[in-house]
Scaffold this motif. Structure first.
Motif, PDB file in Angstrom:
ATOM      1  N   LYS A  98     -35.476 -28.629  31.941  1.00 57.96           N
ATOM      2  CA  LYS A  98     -35.486 -27.159  31.858  1.00 57.96           C
ATOM      3  C   LYS A  98     -36.411 -26.569  32.923  1.00 57.96           C
ATOM      4  CE  LYS A  98     -33.098 -26.077  28.002  1.00 57.96           C
ATOM      5  NZ  LYS A  98     -32.056 -25.034  27.899  1.00 57.96           N
ATOM      6  N   GLU A 128     -34.735 -26.833  36.394  1.00 60.93           N
ATOM      7  CA  GLU A 128     -33.740 -25.776  36.626  1.00 60.93           C
ATOM      8  C   GLU A 128     -34.417 -24.456  36.972  1.00 60.93           C
ATOM      9  OE1 GLU A 128     -30.477 -26.034  36.863  1.00 60.93           O
ATOM     10  OE2 GLU A 128     -30.615 -28.192  36.505  1.00 60.93           O
ATOM     11  N   LEU A 129     -35.515 -24.163  36.296  1.00 60.07           N
ATOM     12  CA  LEU A 129     -36.274 -22.953  36.607  1.00 60.07           C
ATOM     13  C   LEU A 129     -36.870 -23.035  38.008  1.00 60.07           C
ATOM     14  CD1 LEU A 129     -38.167 -22.041  33.335  1.00 60.07           C
ATOM     15  CD2 LEU A 129     -37.007 -20.410  34.811  1.00 60.07           C
ATOM     16  N   VAL A 164     -34.517 -22.027  40.660  1.00 57.93           N
ATOM     17  CA  VAL A 164     -34.414 -20.561  40.722  1.00 57.93           C
ATOM     18  C   VAL A 164     -35.600 -20.003  41.506  1.00 57.93           C
ATOM     19  CG1 VAL A 164     -34.451 -18.424  39.376  1.00 57.93           C
ATOM     20  CG2 VAL A 164     -33.117 -20.379  38.573  1.00 57.93           C
ATOM     21  N   GLU A 189     -36.647 -20.462  23.263  1.00 52.46           N
ATOM     22  CA  GLU A 189     -35.966 -20.498  24.568  1.00 52.46           C
ATOM     23  C   GLU A 189     -36.999 -20.401  25.680  1.00 52.46           C
ATOM     24  OE1 GLU A 189     -32.799 -20.664  27.290  1.00 52.46           O
ATOM     25  OE2 GLU A 189     -32.768 -20.957  25.112  1.00 52.46           O
ATOM     26  N   MET A 204     -37.987 -19.300  29.103  1.00 53.78           N
ATOM     27  CA  MET A 204     -37.450 -18.241  29.954  1.00 53.78           C
ATOM     28  C   MET A 204     -38.075 -18.182  31.341  1.00 53.78           C
ATOM     29  SD  MET A 204     -37.226 -15.141  27.193  1.00 53.78           S
ATOM     30  CE  MET A 204     -36.211 -15.253  25.724  1.00 53.78           C
ATOM     31  N   GLY A 205     -39.319 -18.638  31.478  1.00 50.04           N
ATOM     32  CA  GLY A 205     -39.976 -18.562  32.774  1.00 50.04           C
ATOM     33  C   GLY A 205     -41.229 -19.412  32.784  1.00 50.04           C
ATOM     34  N   LEU A 227     -35.606 -17.225  34.473  1.00 50.19           N
ATOM     35  CA  LEU A 227     -34.159 -17.430  34.472  1.00 50.19           C
ATOM     36  C   LEU A 227     -33.437 -16.112  34.758  1.00 50.19           C
ATOM     37  CD1 LEU A 227     -33.657 -19.819  31.409  1.00 50.19           C
ATOM     38  CD2 LEU A 227     -33.314 -20.376  33.830  1.00 50.19           C
ATOM     39  N   GLN A 260     -30.860 -14.571  33.664  1.00 49.89           N
ATOM     40  CA  GLN A 260     -30.416 -13.730  32.541  1.00 49.89           C
ATOM     41  C   GLN A 260     -31.563 -13.001  31.849  1.00 49.89           C
ATOM     42  OE1 GLN A 260     -30.194 -17.055  32.803  1.00 49.89           O
ATOM     43  NE2 GLN A 260     -30.110 -18.087  30.806  1.00 49.89           N
ATOM     44  N   TYR A 261     -32.821 -13.400  32.167  1.00 52.44           N
ATOM     45  CA  TYR A 261     -33.980 -12.744  31.556  1.00 52.44           C
ATOM     46  C   TYR A 261     -34.787 -11.934  32.551  1.00 52.44           C
ATOM     47  CZ  TYR A 261     -32.836 -15.986  27.812  1.00 52.44           C
ATOM     48  OH  TYR A 261     -32.169 -16.679  26.836  1.00 52.44           O
TER      49      TYR A 261
END
Length: 228
Positions: free
Chosen positions: A91, A94-95, A98, A144, A146-147, A166, A168-169
């Protein structure tokens, strides 16, 4: 002008990579021994290195801000040190991809995308083991991730190295909350200044940093020249 070989970059990318800090225009650079040369300069110098192609140009910016004491600290929730027992490290990877989307290693299409991803996985691993960061903090809600943000303290200056939210957030001010959380922590540690390195092409991030009161300490152009 002599070129300094970059051993870590050369080993990681399996290329001969060198770096030049240019102090004036119209310099003669003998780069034949290298597959890739990073050229750094204060001005947007135009070079013609025989047998090489300029594939990437950007401007590295270092933002800085003085930390002022605040009497009443803000309560910021949902931010914790990363716990691999709670979230898989994938996870974070993946961040990190980004967060690295404006990295020169991503924007220069001559670099292999898998190498770019491996570079950021390595950075995350070295942040968690303390080589690249003092702490890696994550923002989570309802289980979740998120960052996240990483930082490192050197004397009385703390530098943010990686920040990602992410897609979407984004727009929920998660990045600002992470910054403010670290800032409050740094005040308690008597850190005097905060720094953020970024790229000029990351327009959205630059806009946010300036709104938060950061000013530009240093500007430097960086160009990539690949052997043809």
């Amino acid at each position: 002008m002599s070129i300094k070989k970059l051993d870590w970059d050369s080993d990681f990318f399996n290329l001969e990579i060198g770096e030049v800090n240019l102090e004036k225009d119209n310099c003669v650079i003998d780069a034949d021994a290298y597959d890739l040369v990073y050229v750094k300069s204060k001005n947007d110098s135009q070079l013609d290195i025989k047998g090489y192609q300029n594939t990437f140009t950007d401007q590295t910016l270092i933002y800085i801000k003085d930390l002022e004491k605040k009497e009443n600290e803000i309560e910021i929730e949902n931010i914790f040190p990363f716990d691999e027992n709670k979230f898989p490290i994938e996870k974070l990877y993946e961040l990190a991809y980004v967060g690295g989307s404006f990295s020169r290693f991503n924007l220069d299409t001559k670099f292999d995308k898998e190498k770019f991803k491996k570079l950021y996985r390595t950075w995350i691993d070295n942040s968690l083991n303390g080589k690249n960061a003092d702490e890696l903090l994550v923002y989570e809600e309802n289980g979740e991730l998120m960052g996240f943000v990483t930082y490192k303290i050197d004397n009385d200056i703390a530098t943010y190295y990686l920040l990602a939210v992410l897609p979407q957030y984004q727009g929920k001010k998660i990045g600002i909350k992470l910054f403010e959380y670290v800032a409050q922590k740094m005040r308690n540690l008597n850190v005097k200044k905060l720094m953020i390195p970024t790229q000029r092409s990351n327009v959205g991030a630059c806009y946010i940093y300036e709104k938060l009161g950061y000013t530009i300490l240093e500007k430097k152009y960086i160009k990539h020249y690949w052997k043809i």
